[in-house]
Design a protein around this motif. Structure first.
Motif, PDB file in Angstrom:
ATOM      1  N   LEU A  40       0.824  -1.213   0.000  1.00 39.96           N
ATOM      2  CA  LEU A  40       0.000   0.000   0.000  1.00 39.96           C
ATOM      3  C   LEU A  40       0.859   1.265   0.000  1.00 39.96           C
ATOM      4  CD1 LEU A  40      -3.043  -0.648   2.368  1.00 39.96           C
ATOM      5  CD2 LEU A  40      -3.090  -0.121  -0.064  1.00 39.96           C
ATOM      6  N   GLN A  41       1.906   1.271   0.821  1.00 41.42           N
ATOM      7  CA  GLN A  41       2.734   2.482   0.862  1.00 41.42           C
ATOM      8  C   GLN A  41       3.493   2.648  -0.446  1.00 41.42           C
ATOM      9  OE1 GLN A  41       6.217   3.066   1.094  1.00 41.42           O
ATOM     10  NE2 GLN A  41       6.770   0.913   0.846  1.00 41.42           N
ATOM     11  N   ALA A  42       3.854   1.531  -1.104  1.00 39.39           N
ATOM     12  CA  ALA A  42       4.570   1.613  -2.372  1.00 39.39           C
ATOM     13  C   ALA A  42       3.684   2.194  -3.476  1.00 39.39           C
ATOM     14  CB  ALA A  42       5.085   0.232  -2.776  1.00 39.39           C
ATOM     15  N   VAL A  43       2.396   1.876  -3.444  1.00 41.52           N
ATOM     16  CA  VAL A  43       1.470   2.449  -4.426  1.00 41.52           C
ATOM     17  C   VAL A  43       1.446   3.967  -4.299  1.00 41.52           C
ATOM     18  CG1 VAL A  43      -0.952   2.671  -5.090  1.00 41.52           C
ATOM     19  CG2 VAL A  43      -0.005   0.417  -4.612  1.00 41.52           C
ATOM     20  N   GLU A  44       1.359   4.459  -3.071  1.00 42.51           N
ATOM     21  CA  GLU A  44       1.320   5.908  -2.865  1.00 42.51           C
ATOM     22  C   GLU A  44       2.624   6.562  -3.312  1.00 42.51           C
ATOM     23  OE1 GLU A  44      -1.467   7.395  -2.163  1.00 42.51           O
ATOM     24  OE2 GLU A  44      -2.437   5.440  -1.951  1.00 42.51           O
ATOM     25  N   GLN A  45       3.752   5.892  -3.091  1.00 41.61           N
ATOM     26  CA  GLN A  45       5.029   6.407  -3.598  1.00 41.61           C
ATOM     27  C   GLN A  45       5.027   6.458  -5.119  1.00 41.61           C
ATOM     28  OE1 GLN A  45       7.732   3.610  -1.724  1.00 41.61           O
ATOM     29  NE2 GLN A  45       8.317   5.113  -0.179  1.00 41.61           N
ATOM     30  N   PHE A  46       4.542   5.388  -5.738  1.00 37.98           N
ATOM     31  CA  PHE A  46       4.490   5.315  -7.195  1.00 37.98           C
ATOM     32  C   PHE A  46       3.703   6.494  -7.766  1.00 37.98           C
ATOM     33  CE2 PHE A  46       2.592   3.972 -11.190  1.00 37.98           C
ATOM     34  CZ  PHE A  46       3.650   3.378 -11.852  1.00 37.98           C
ATOM     35  N   VAL A  47       2.585   6.815  -7.146  1.00 37.54           N
ATOM     36  CA  VAL A  47       1.753   7.929  -7.610  1.00 37.54           C
ATOM     37  C   VAL A  47       2.504   9.247  -7.463  1.00 37.54           C
ATOM     38  CG1 VAL A  47      -0.388   9.214  -7.214  1.00 37.54           C
ATOM     39  CG2 VAL A  47      -0.398   6.712  -7.109  1.00 37.54           C
ATOM     40  N   LEU A  48       3.203   9.432  -6.338  1.00 36.32           N
ATOM     41  CA  LEU A  48       3.968  10.668  -6.136  1.00 36.32           C
ATOM     42  C   LEU A  48       5.081  10.813  -7.165  1.00 36.32           C
ATOM     43  CD1 LEU A  48       4.242  10.669  -2.244  1.00 36.32           C
ATOM     44  CD2 LEU A  48       3.106  12.410  -3.621  1.00 36.32           C
ATOM     45  N   TYR A  49       5.719   9.723  -7.531  1.00 37.29           N
ATOM     46  CA  TYR A  49       6.818   9.778  -8.492  1.00 37.29           C
ATOM     47  C   TYR A  49       6.343  10.017  -9.923  1.00 37.29           C
ATOM     48  CZ  TYR A  49       9.413   7.404  -4.705  1.00 37.29           C
ATOM     49  OH  TYR A  49       9.981   7.049  -3.511  1.00 37.29           O
ATOM     50  N   THR A  50       5.241   9.367 -10.297  1.00 39.71           N
ATOM     51  CA  THR A  50       4.844   9.322 -11.711  1.00 39.71           C
ATOM     52  C   THR A  50       3.595  10.128 -12.036  1.00 39.71           C
ATOM     53  OG1 THR A  50       3.411   7.375 -11.459  1.00 39.71           O
ATOM     54  CG2 THR A  50       5.773   6.974 -11.833  1.00 39.71           C
ATOM     55  N   GLY A  51       2.751  10.405 -11.034  1.00 37.05           N
ATOM     56  CA  GLY A  51       1.465  11.047 -11.297  1.00 37.05           C
ATOM     57  C   GLY A  51       0.423  10.094 -11.846  1.00 37.05           C
ATOM     58  N   VAL A  52       0.719   8.801 -11.852  1.00 32.08           N
ATOM     59  CA  VAL A  52      -0.178   7.782 -12.390  1.00 32.08           C
ATOM     60  C   VAL A  52      -0.623   6.861 -11.259  1.00 32.08           C
ATOM     61  CG1 VAL A  52      -0.381   5.828 -13.979  1.00 32.08           C
ATOM     62  CG2 VAL A  52       0.986   7.834 -14.625  1.00 32.08           C
ATOM     63  N   ARG A  53      -1.941   6.598 -11.156  1.00 32.26           N
ATOM     64  CA  ARG A  53      -2.441   5.655 -10.155  1.00 32.26           C
ATOM     65  C   ARG A  53      -2.914   4.389 -10.857  1.00 32.26           C
ATOM     66  NH1 ARG A  53      -3.638   5.589  -4.894  1.00 32.26           N
ATOM     67  NH2 ARG A  53      -3.298   7.840  -4.684  1.00 32.26           N
ATOM     68  N   PRO A  54      -2.230   3.264 -10.653  1.00 28.88           N
ATOM     69  CA  PRO A  54      -2.648   2.007 -11.281  1.00 28.88           C
ATOM     70  C   PRO A  54      -3.992   1.534 -10.721  1.00 28.88           C
ATOM     71  CG  PRO A  54      -0.406   1.886 -10.406  1.00 28.88           C
ATOM     72  CD  PRO A  54      -1.019   3.119  -9.856  1.00 28.88           C
ATOM     73  N   ASP A  55      -4.704   0.716 -11.503  1.00 24.29           N
ATOM     74  CA  ASP A  55      -5.956   0.168 -10.990  1.00 24.29           C
ATOM     75  C   ASP A  55      -5.658  -0.977 -10.025  1.00 24.29           C
ATOM     76  OD1 ASP A  55      -5.597  -2.263 -12.472  1.00 24.29           O
ATOM     77  OD2 ASP A  55      -6.575  -1.373 -14.210  1.00 24.29           O
ATOM     78  N   ASP A  56      -6.692  -1.395  -9.280  1.00 23.58           N
ATOM     79  CA  ASP A  56      -6.504  -2.388  -8.220  1.00 23.58           C
ATOM     80  C   ASP A  56      -5.977  -3.716  -8.760  1.00 23.58           C
ATOM     81  OD1 ASP A  56      -7.391  -0.545  -6.400  1.00 23.58           O
ATOM     82  OD2 ASP A  56      -9.417  -1.362  -6.236  1.00 23.58           O
ATOM     83  N   GLU A  57      -6.428  -4.107  -9.935  1.00 18.11           N
ATOM     84  CA  GLU A  57      -5.992  -5.392 -10.497  1.00 18.11           C
ATOM     85  C   GLU A  57      -4.507  -5.358 -10.804  1.00 18.11           C
ATOM     86  OE1 GLU A  57      -4.827  -8.198 -13.541  1.00 18.11           O
ATOM     87  OE2 GLU A  57      -5.050  -6.030 -13.905  1.00 18.11           O
ATOM     88  N   LEU A  58      -4.031  -4.256 -11.348  1.00 17.77           N
ATOM     89  CA  LEU A  58      -2.609  -4.137 -11.685  1.00 17.77           C
ATOM     90  C   LEU A  58      -1.763  -4.051 -10.412  1.00 17.77           C
ATOM     91  CD1 LEU A  58      -0.525  -3.994 -13.902  1.00 17.77           C
ATOM     92  CD2 LEU A  58      -0.889  -1.515 -14.030  1.00 17.77           C
ATOM     93  N   ILE A  59      -2.268  -3.357  -9.393  1.00 21.56           N
ATOM     94  CA  ILE A  59      -1.560  -3.276  -8.105  1.00 21.56           C
ATOM     95  C   ILE A  59      -1.398  -4.672  -7.512  1.00 21.56           C
ATOM     96  CG2 ILE A  59      -1.723  -2.475  -5.727  1.00 21.56           C
ATOM     97  CD1 ILE A  59      -3.137   0.036  -6.866  1.00 21.56           C
ATOM     98  N   ALA A  60      -2.462  -5.467  -7.573  1.00 23.62           N
ATOM     99  CA  ALA A  60      -2.406  -6.834  -7.029  1.00 23.62           C
ATOM    100  C   ALA A  60      -1.383  -7.668  -7.777  1.00 23.62           C
ATOM    101  CB  ALA A  60      -3.790  -7.469  -7.110  1.00 23.62           C
ATOM    102  N   ARG A  61      -1.324  -7.513  -9.094  1.00 24.99           N
ATOM    103  CA  ARG A  61      -0.342  -8.249  -9.897  1.00 24.99           C
ATOM    104  C   ARG A  61       1.079  -7.819  -9.551  1.00 24.99           C
ATOM    105  NH1 ARG A  61      -1.818  -6.948 -15.732  1.00 24.99           N
ATOM    106  NH2 ARG A  61       0.209  -7.975 -16.112  1.00 24.99           N
TER     107      ARG A  61
END
Length: 272
Positions: free
Chosen positions: A244-265
């Protein structure tokens, strides 16, 4: 990664006392899946000021920060987001043209997990630890309305400071602590560490618990989590927190929020 790295590729990184592979695998999987021109690499350092200076000077886009650098890096940065400033702990640095902003996505992840697991704020908690991650967890619980708890820490000054910050009691050890929400935020149970086989709480305390939460991610199945599962107790693992914390970092770095299915993968790939 299938694509090649060029001069325009943005670099993101992590700084940790014990670098792992989760962040590298998680972020690079998403970069590849979303066709983003980024690459992620894990590092450690014995010269934190030089490492932070390198992030600034080389245009490294983002940096995840883990133990033992979460507090020590603060004076080296330009701006601290409210959540990170309030808990005096940083786990994410974003570089905008040499201006370094700091965030704490651990706090966000813990708040979401507590909400997802429907933990009542009336639950009495015991949190073992007093470092940067412990501050993030304790403050997330405090802000979620948890009013009764004990911070267990051998370091009395740090333990009392965190306890006072959140309105909790302090204890030097777990011996006489009674709680229904047990949280380990120490290296106890960490793979390769001196306490890899130890329990952060006793078997009797786990027996009395309603939920057991271990922030250690390597391995996710720590001795504490294994014991809790064997007793049929609900658990929150470090693997859930780190994803979960890595997803939030990813968004801060890229400005892109992946969908839940891609996050799970991505999480499955990173933990594999």
């Amino acid at each position: 990664m299938s694509k090649s790295i060029s001069r325009d590729t943005k670099l993101c990184m992590s700084l940790s006392g014990r670098p792992g592979n989760f962040g590298t695998r998680f972020h690079n999987f998403l970069y590849d899946a979303l066709d983003l021109d980024y690459v992620y690499k894990a590092f450690t350092t014995k010269d934190l000021p030089a490492a932070i200076g390198g992030i600034r000077a080389l245009g490294i886009r983002g940096c995840a920060v883990s133990m033992p650098f979460k507090e020590a890096c603060i004076p080296l940065l330009d701006e601290i987001a409210t959540s990170a400033a309030a808990i005096e702990s940083v786990n994410t640095i974003v570089n905008d043209d040499g201006f370094l902003r700091a965030y704490n996505t651990d706090y966000i992840a813990v708040a979401k997990l507590i909400e997802q697991h429907r933990v009542s704020s009336d639950t009495v908690l015991a949190l073992r630890g007093s470092g940067g991650m412990a501050k993030a967890v304790a403050c997330a619980l405090r802000d979620a309305g948890f009013r009764q708890g004990t911070i267990v820490a051998r370091n009395e000054a740090a333990g009392r400071k965190l306890a006072n910050m959140c309105g909790y009691a302090w204890a030097p050890d777990t011996q006489n602590v009674q709680a229904h929400l047990l949280i380990n935020v120490t290296p106890i149970g960490m793979e390769g560490g001196p306490d890899a086989e130890r329990l952060a709480f006793s078997s009797e305390q786990v027996e009395q618990a309603m939920l057991v939460f271990d922030v250690v991610a390597l391995p996710a199945e720590t001795p504490l989590i294994k014991l809790a599962r064997s007793k049929g107790k609900p658990v929150i693992t470090g693997a859930e927190v780190i994803a979960l914390q890595a997803v939030e970092q990813f968004v801060l770095y890229t400005g892109v929020r992946p969908d839940d299915e891609l996050i799970a993968r991505a999480a499955a790939h990173a933990g594999g």
